[in-house]
Write a protein that holds these residues in place. Structure first.
Motif, PDB file in Angstrom:
ATOM      1  N   ALA A  97       0.860  -1.179   0.000  1.00 56.23           N
ATOM      2  CA  ALA A  97       0.000   0.000   0.000  1.00 56.23           C
ATOM      3  C   ALA A  97       0.898   1.230   0.000  1.00 56.23           C
ATOM      4  O   ALA A  97       1.935   1.253   0.677  1.00 56.23           O
ATOM      5  CB  ALA A  97      -0.936   0.013   1.209  1.00 56.23           C
ATOM      6  N   PHE A  98       0.508   2.255  -0.761  1.00 54.87           N
ATOM      7  CA  PHE A  98       1.340   3.438  -0.940  1.00 54.87           C
ATOM      8  C   PHE A  98       0.550   4.686  -0.532  1.00 54.87           C
ATOM      9  O   PHE A  98      -0.650   4.786  -0.799  1.00 54.87           O
ATOM     10  CB  PHE A  98       1.772   3.581  -2.403  1.00 54.87           C
ATOM     11  N   ARG A  99       1.256   5.622   0.100  1.00 54.01           N
ATOM     12  CA  ARG A  99       0.612   6.895   0.417  1.00 54.01           C
ATOM     13  C   ARG A  99       1.606   8.033   0.216  1.00 54.01           C
ATOM     14  O   ARG A  99       2.768   7.927   0.574  1.00 54.01           O
ATOM     15  CB  ARG A  99       0.072   6.916   1.847  1.00 54.01           C
ATOM     16  N   PHE A 100       1.108   9.125  -0.366  1.00 50.90           N
ATOM     17  CA  PHE A 100       1.912  10.313  -0.600  1.00 50.90           C
ATOM     18  C   PHE A 100       1.438  11.418   0.337  1.00 50.90           C
ATOM     19  O   PHE A 100       0.262  11.787   0.327  1.00 50.90           O
ATOM     20  CB  PHE A 100       1.785  10.759  -2.064  1.00 50.90           C
ATOM     21  N   GLN A 131      -8.352  18.125   4.355  1.00 52.11           N
ATOM     22  CA  GLN A 131      -7.662  18.949   5.338  1.00 52.11           C
ATOM     23  C   GLN A 131      -8.550  19.335   6.518  1.00 52.11           C
ATOM     24  O   GLN A 131      -8.084  19.997   7.437  1.00 52.11           O
ATOM     25  CB  GLN A 131      -7.155  20.232   4.658  1.00 52.11           C
ATOM     26  N   ARG A 132      -9.806  18.961   6.487  1.00 55.43           N
ATOM     27  CA  ARG A 132     -10.735  19.468   7.490  1.00 55.43           C
ATOM     28  C   ARG A 132     -11.440  18.345   8.260  1.00 55.43           C
ATOM     29  O   ARG A 132     -12.639  18.179   8.178  1.00 55.43           O
ATOM     30  CB  ARG A 132     -11.750  20.395   6.820  1.00 55.43           C
ATOM     31  N   ASN A 133     -10.634  17.596   8.961  1.00 60.26           N
ATOM     32  CA  ASN A 133     -11.154  16.628   9.924  1.00 60.26           C
ATOM     33  C   ASN A 133     -12.038  15.539   9.336  1.00 60.26           C
ATOM     34  O   ASN A 133     -12.885  14.989  10.031  1.00 60.26           O
ATOM     35  CB  ASN A 133     -11.916  17.353  11.044  1.00 60.26           C
ATOM     36  N   ILE A 134     -11.866  15.245   8.054  1.00 53.36           N
ATOM     37  CA  ILE A 134     -12.542  14.094   7.450  1.00 53.36           C
ATOM     38  C   ILE A 134     -11.482  13.011   7.267  1.00 53.36           C
ATOM     39  O   ILE A 134     -10.567  13.178   6.457  1.00 53.36           O
ATOM     40  CB  ILE A 134     -13.185  14.446   6.092  1.00 53.36           C
ATOM     41  N   PRO A 135     -11.557  11.907   8.001  1.00 50.04           N
ATOM     42  CA  PRO A 135     -10.487  10.900   7.941  1.00 50.04           C
ATOM     43  C   PRO A 135     -10.222  10.351   6.545  1.00 50.04           C
ATOM     44  O   PRO A 135      -9.074  10.127   6.184  1.00 50.04           O
ATOM     45  CB  PRO A 135     -10.990   9.807   8.884  1.00 50.04           C
ATOM     46  N   HIS A 136     -11.292  10.128   5.766  1.00 50.04           N
ATOM     47  CA  HIS A 136     -11.115   9.553   4.429  1.00 50.04           C
ATOM     48  C   HIS A 136     -12.014  10.298   3.440  1.00 50.04           C
ATOM     49  O   HIS A 136     -13.198  10.532   3.720  1.00 50.04           O
ATOM     50  CB  HIS A 136     -11.480   8.069   4.413  1.00 50.04           C
ATOM     51  N   VAL A 137     -11.448  10.655   2.288  1.00 52.37           N
ATOM     52  CA  VAL A 137     -12.193  11.361   1.242  1.00 52.37           C
ATOM     53  C   VAL A 137     -11.890  10.699  -0.090  1.00 52.37           C
ATOM     54  O   VAL A 137     -10.723  10.415  -0.405  1.00 52.37           O
ATOM     55  CB  VAL A 137     -11.813  12.855   1.173  1.00 52.37           C
ATOM     56  N   LEU A 171      -7.904   9.069  -3.335  1.00 51.34           N
ATOM     57  CA  LEU A 171      -8.270   8.713  -1.970  1.00 51.34           C
ATOM     58  C   LEU A 171      -7.349   9.470  -1.026  1.00 51.34           C
ATOM     59  O   LEU A 171      -6.127   9.295  -1.064  1.00 51.34           O
ATOM     60  CB  LEU A 171      -8.122   7.204  -1.739  1.00 51.34           C
ATOM     61  N   ALA A 172      -7.938  10.333  -0.196  1.00 54.15           N
ATOM     62  CA  ALA A 172      -7.175  11.038   0.834  1.00 54.15           C
ATOM     63  C   ALA A 172      -7.487  10.391   2.176  1.00 54.15           C
ATOM     64  O   ALA A 172      -8.648  10.342   2.586  1.00 54.15           O
ATOM     65  CB  ALA A 172      -7.546  12.518   0.856  1.00 54.15           C
ATOM     66  N   SER A 173      -6.451   9.870   2.837  1.00 58.39           N
ATOM     67  CA  SER A 173      -6.615   9.194   4.133  1.00 58.39           C
ATOM     68  C   SER A 173      -5.622   9.783   5.115  1.00 58.39           C
ATOM     69  O   SER A 173      -4.426   9.819   4.837  1.00 58.39           O
ATOM     70  CB  SER A 173      -6.378   7.687   3.997  1.00 58.39           C
ATOM     71  N   ASN A 174      -6.114  10.196   6.264  1.00 62.87           N
ATOM     72  CA  ASN A 174      -5.263  10.903   7.208  1.00 62.87           C
ATOM     73  C   ASN A 174      -4.913  10.127   8.463  1.00 62.87           C
ATOM     74  O   ASN A 174      -4.103  10.587   9.261  1.00 62.87           O
ATOM     75  CB  ASN A 174      -5.927  12.226   7.610  1.00 62.87           C
TER      76      ASN A 174
END
Length: 553
Positions: free
Chosen positions: A238-241, A466-472, A531-534
């Motif tokens: 799994a890769f994340r930037f 960037q605003r407190n959403i864990p996954h977008v 997919l944005a995951s924080n």
């Protein structure tokens, strides 16, 4: 079985550090302090390769009285000569270079049974895990390196290794600013790609560039191959930037290509021999978040997930159907800096109801997996307007997934808006994505799915991320709404299927589902999703814990 360690080093400080990392109960034999002596050592040439490991100092001198070899040529010579002589004993090569990938790193491949390990990473757990990798021992999943992350900054690009549980993430290596420049150049080129004939081959070439400049420049081809083999294949990585710089939002990180080393032939076989990573392994982004709430680390509950589907259809006013709506937006001209009103026209989406119907069908197959709440903003008669209705829905309820089906737009001065039905036929209104994010966060939402076909942008996903959403999840480019519906169906079928897939694996399944290599330029839908995951353990995040059917409540 006890592992026998054969140390080749003339550096007493390094010898001590290796023994400390292996622990007091591990026996280490110092067999040579130079390359020539090591090649002649019977302890090395006659040791069974199944239970022995060479610990080789990369700066070992060539001969007994020679100086340390800072170019690492002696260590490379020794490894090559041992392999030519039929000595297959696995080798762990300890390097001390702060940056760059050398010829020695490139030689340390699974085929050559050697791994290059930075001296800075000689921690006990790290060293043992790479010994297990060399000896092909199955290890605890929590010690398997199957998550690779890249922090892309102007000054350098750093690579981190970890596992899907979000534990033991360590900074591994660093590359020069040249890598940032490559990503920035691609971000400019892909802000508004023309999609002329041949665009797929162009993005394939640029994805290959990203692989070389990010993955290979920091890990080296040898170590990456080891990680890939140890994980059981590319699909298990799994890769994340990590992207904090807004100028990089449009860079096509998701189009990274796994180069096989085979030269391109200019045919469709190139896409098979050198595949896009995102149709094999999950790729995500991490946006900079000031105050990410702790709930992102909580384990999913054993209950039905709560899903809200927001239907934001334009051109469908209750009093008259127009087929399209226009939204007026105040925006600042980037050249003159003057404020003006810009009009954006949006057409009616033909497949918005297909997304909803597919979710209804999936829910009907097993209602214990998720509940479905529907909000049709086009049918609302509330005089307060669509935004007030939507915000009230979010603030008064708790949801795990919020799915927005409609349009969005990003102005020239960077303001991202969701397009909502207006009170007057032919008119729509814009809702700040910041406001929407606040409402979604207030409802406890763990995943926002932005199914926006026209007006899509990487900025929209970034602003939500960037605003407190864990996954977008969203799209970087405009996509046909029929293909967007296909993507949503693949995603939710995997996310809420019988095996209850993780968010990132469901994303990978959807990218793979819409990918058609024989008709690769029919639609950019396979290359457009983001997919944005924080969360730290993003690769192991489920909307709902996978359980047996009998245990569902």
């Amino acid at each position: 079985m006890t592992t026998r360690f054969l140390l080749i080093s003339s550096d007493s400080a390094l010898q001590f550090e290796i023994r400390e990392a292996l622990g007091p109960t591990t026996h280490v034999d110092l067999v040579a302090i130079d390359a020539d002596s090591a090649f002649r050592s019977q302890l090395i040439t006659e040791s069974p390769p199944s239970d022995s490991v060479l610990l080789l100092d990369a700066q070992i001198p060539r001969s007994l009285n020679a100086a340390l070899d800072r170019q690492e040529r002696s260590a490379l010579w020794l490894l090559q000569e041992l392999r030519r002589s039929g000595v297959a004993t696995p080798a762990l090569v300890i390097t001390s270079r702060p940056l760059g990938v050398s010829e020695l790193d490139e030689y340390c491949t699974p085929e050559n049974r050697a791994i290059a390990l930075p001296q800075l990473r000689l921690q006990p757990g790290v060293l043992q895990s790479f010994v297990d990798m060399l000896l092909c021992r199955r290890a605890d999943p929590k010690t398997t390196w199957n998550v690779i992350e890249f922090d892309v900054k102007r000054t350098s690009v750093k690579c981190f290794l970890g596992n899907r549980h979000g534990e033991n993430m360590i900074e591994w290596a660093e590359a020069s600013t040249r890598t940032y420049s490559a990503a920035q150049t691609l971000a400019i080129a892909y802000a508004n790609p023309p999609f002329r004939p041949g665009w797929a081959r162009q993005i394939h070439g640029d994805g290959a560039l990203l692989f070389r400049e990010l993955i290979i420049a920091t890990l080296g081809p040898g170590l990456f191959s080891h990680l890939e083999c140890w994980a059981g294949g590319l699909g298990n990585l799994a890769f994340r930037f990590r992207v904090d710089d807004a100028s990089l939002y449009c860079a096509p990180f998701e189009a990274t290509v796994r180069l096989s080393g085979l030269p391109p032939m200019g045919t469709e076989d190139d896409f098979t021999q050198n595949p896009f990573v995102l149709v094999n392994a999950p790729i995500a982004r991490r946006m900079k978040v000031a105050n990410l709430r702790g709930a992102t680390r909580q384990e999913p509950e054993l209950r039905a997930a709560r899903v809200l589907f927001i239907r934001s259809q334009v051109g469908e006013n209750r009093t008259r159907t127009t087929g399209r709506d226009v939204v007026g937006v105040w925006e600042r001209d980037p050249e003159t800096r003057k404020i003006r009103i810009s009009a954006f026209e949006f057409r009616r989406l033909d497949n918005i109801d297909r997304e909803l119907n597919d979710l209804r069908t999936l829910k009907g197959e097993d209602s214990t997996i998720f509940t479905l709440d529907e909000l049709d903003l086009s049918a609302s008669a509330d005089p307060r307007g669509a935004e007030a209705v939507l915000m009230e829905k979010l603030r008064l309820n708790r949801y795990d997934v919020v799915h927005f089906a409609g349009h969005s737009l990003t102005t020239r001065d960077g303001l991202t808006l969701l397009v909502l039905p207006g009170g007057t036929p032919g008119e729509a209104e814009g809702m700040s994505v910041h406001t929407f994010a606040e409402g979604a966060a207030a409802s406890g939402t763990r995943l926002v799915y932005l199914s926006s076909c026209q007006g899509s942008s990487a900025n929209a996903v970034a602003n939500l991320g960037q605003r407190n959403i864990p996954h977008v999840i969203g799209f970087r480019w405009d996509v046909d709404d029929e293909r967007a519906a296909d993507f949503a169906k693949y995603f939710y079928s995997d996310l809420f299927g019988k095996q209850s897939s993780s968010i990132c694996n469901a994303f990978r399944a959807a990218c793979r589902g819409v990918y058609e290599p024989m008709h690769i330029e029919a639609s950019p839908i396979w290359a457009s999703p983001i997919l944005a995951s924080n969360s730290d353990n993003w690769a192991a995040q489920f909307i709902r814990e996978p359980v047996d059917v009998a245990a569902r409540i």
